[in-house]
Design an enzyme around this catalytic site. Sequence first.
Site, PDB file in Angstrom:
ATOM      1  CB  CYS A  48      -0.919  -0.033   1.223  1.00 13.98           C
ATOM      2  SG  CYS A  48      -1.756   1.504   1.593  1.00 13.98           S
ATOM      3  CB  CYS A  51       0.304   1.790   4.077  1.00 17.60           C
ATOM      4  SG  CYS A  51      -1.410   1.256   3.931  1.00 17.60           S
TER       5      CYS A  51
END
Length: 123
Positions: A48, A51
């Site tokens: 991600c 993230c």
Amino acid sequence: MREMMRKVAIQERKKVIFDKPVEVTDKTFNETIRNNQLVVVDCWAPWCGPCQVVAPIIEELARQYAGKVLFGKLNVDENPFIAMRYGIMSIPTLLFFKNGELVDRIVGAIPKQMLEQKIKSFL
């Protein structure tokens, strides 16, 4: 009664102050949120991109709020039970727990100042 109070005092002295995020798993999640007054759980995955943007902010805030807030990292790919339990559909998702209860969540990457403002509102 004295013995019980002595054990509680020993437990209090053993409390560890974390200055970096701790790994949270399906197995350790309940204990983590139960045993800490204020917990911010970063639900993330290695693939991600957003993230990865949030990760250094979480690291910095963990140092800054050591002893006041416990920051946890929950890899949703490796821990699907908690992700399902809290309906994590997008990552990063930050879950805020106060006294073991979910009090708020943020979905998506946000600036450090906004995250810090949210944390301060729970202190």
